[in-house]
Design an enzyme around this catalytic site. Structure first.
Site, short mmCIF file in Angstrom:
data_model
loop_
_atom_site.label_atom_id
_atom_site.label_comp_id
_atom_site.label_asym_id
_atom_site.label_seq_id
_atom_site.Cartn_x
_atom_site.Cartn_y
_atom_site.Cartn_z
N ASP A 1 0.61 -20.78 -55.15
CA ASP A 1 -0.39 -21.63 -55.12
C ASP A 1 -1.05 -21.59 -53.53
O ASP A 1 -0.46 -21.66 -52.75
CB ASP A 1 0.13 -23.05 -55.36
CG ASP A 1 0.55 -23.59 -56.88
OD1 ASP A 1 0.48 -22.56 -57.56
OD2 ASP A 1 0.76 -24.79 -56.79
N HIS B 1 4.06 -21.24 -51.94
CA HIS B 1 2.90 -21.42 -51.28
C HIS B 1 2.47 -20.44 -50.12
O HIS B 1 3.60 -20.12 -49.19
CB HIS B 1 2.91 -22.85 -50.89
CG HIS B 1 2.92 -24.01 -51.80
ND1 HIS B 1 4.10 -24.41 -52.44
CD2 HIS B 1 1.74 -24.62 -52.29
CE1 HIS B 1 3.75 -25.25 -53.15
NE2 HIS B 1 2.35 -25.42 -53.20
#
Length: 255
Positions: free
Chosen positions: A71, A220
Site C-alpha cells: 500500500d 507499506h
C-alpha cells in the site's frame, strides 16, 4: 385514520429504499493471525461476506505460493530499494496506490508497470468508504484508474483495497459493479509508523512468523524496516520452497 394511512405509506416507502452507507454494518478488516504455517481465519461472518461479493484475502492452503502487495499512500524514500529487490529476485507484486502517490511519485509509478508489477486502486483521497455515497466511491476509483493509465499505459485495473480496511456491503457491491475485486490480506504487521523505525530484523521476524501457503502479504513502502528486510525475507521464503505469483495468477484475470 389519516395518521394510520400515512404510517403505512411511510413504512412501504422505507422498505423500498436501499440501506444507505451509514445504515449498513461497518466492517474493519481483521483476522486471527497465522501460527505454525497454518492459514489465518477471519471468522465465519467475514468469510461469508467476502465470498458473497467475490472478495478474497488468501490463496490456496495447498500451494506454497505467496502474493506480495504493497500500500502506497505517500513516498518516503524506500520504494526504490524495494523495487530493486523485487527485480533482482524476480518477484511480482501489486502496488495499491492513492491519488497523492500518483501525483507525487510519477517515476516510481512508471517503473512499477515497466517492470511487470500491477497497480491496484487504493482510492484517490483515502476516505472511509463506509461513509461516502455511491457516486463518490466511483469517482474515487475512476480518478486513480484514469491517471494510472495516463502515466503508465496500464489500461485494466481489476483490484481495489479499501483505505484502512474499512468497508460495508454496499462498497463491496459498488466495486463489483465497477469491475473491481476487493483484495484484503492474510499477513501483515504494524509497519506504517514510518517515524518510528524498529529495524529490519523486526520486520523480518514479523513477516516470517506469519508465513503460510496462499499468503496475501500486505506491506507499506513507507517503512524502512520493510525495505531493509525484504531481500532476506524473499530469499528465506525461497529456501522454504515458496514461489511468488501475481494476483492475476490467483484470480485468472489479465492486467
Amino acid at each position: 385514520m389519516k395518521k394510520s394511512i400515512l404510517g403505512i405509506v411511510c413504512v412501504m416507502l422505507c422498505l423500498s429504499i436501499p440501506l444507505t452507507a451509514a445504515a449498513q454494518q461497518v466492517y474493519s478488516w481483521g483476522f486471527k493471525r497465522s501460527v505454525n504455517g497454518e492459514q489465518p481465519d477471519a471468522g465465519a461472518e467475514y468469510n461469508e461476506v467476502l465470498k458473497k461479493h467475490d472478495a478474497f484475502y488468501k490463496g490456496s492452503p495447498d500451494e506454497k505460493v505467496v502474493y506480495f502487495t504493497f500500500d502506497n499512500g505517500f513516498e518516503n524514500g524506500h520504494t526504490e530499494k524495494i523495487l530493486d529487490v523485487l527485480k533482482k529476485e524476480k518477484v511480482p507484486a501489486t502496488f495499491f496506490l492513492t491519488g497523492h502517490y500518483l501525483e507525487s511519485a510519477e517515476p516510481l509509478v512508471k517503473r512499477m508497470v515497466k517492470e511487470g508489477h500491477i497497480i491496484g486502486n487504493h482510492s484517490w483521497g483515502h476516505p472511509n468508504f463506509s461513509t461516502i455515497s455511491e457516486e463518490a466511491m466511483k469517482e474515487e476509483w475512476a480518478k486513480v484508474k484514469k491517471i494510472t493509465e495516463e502515466l503508465t499505459g496500464q489500461k485494466e485495473m481489476h483490484y481495489v483495497r479499501p483505505p484502512e480496511g474499512v468497508f460495508n456491503e454496499r462498497s463491496l457491491e459498488v466495486a463489483t459493479e465497477e469491475g473491481y475485486t476487493h483484495v484484503f490480506w492474510s499477513l501483515a504487521w504494524v509497519d506504517w509508523y514510518h517515524e518510528k523505525p524498529r529495524g529490519g530484523d523486526v520486520a523480518y521476524n514479523e513477516i516470517m512468523k506469519q508465513l503460510h501457503p496462499g499468503a496475501v502479504i500486505l506491506l507499506h513502502t513507507v517503512s524502512k524496516d520493510n525495505a531493509d528486510a525484504i531481500e532476506r525475507v524473499i530469499k528465506d521464503m525461497k529456501k522454504q520452497g515458496y514461489k511468488f505469483e501475481s494476483l492475476d495468477h490467483l484470480t485468472g484475470k489479465k492486467s
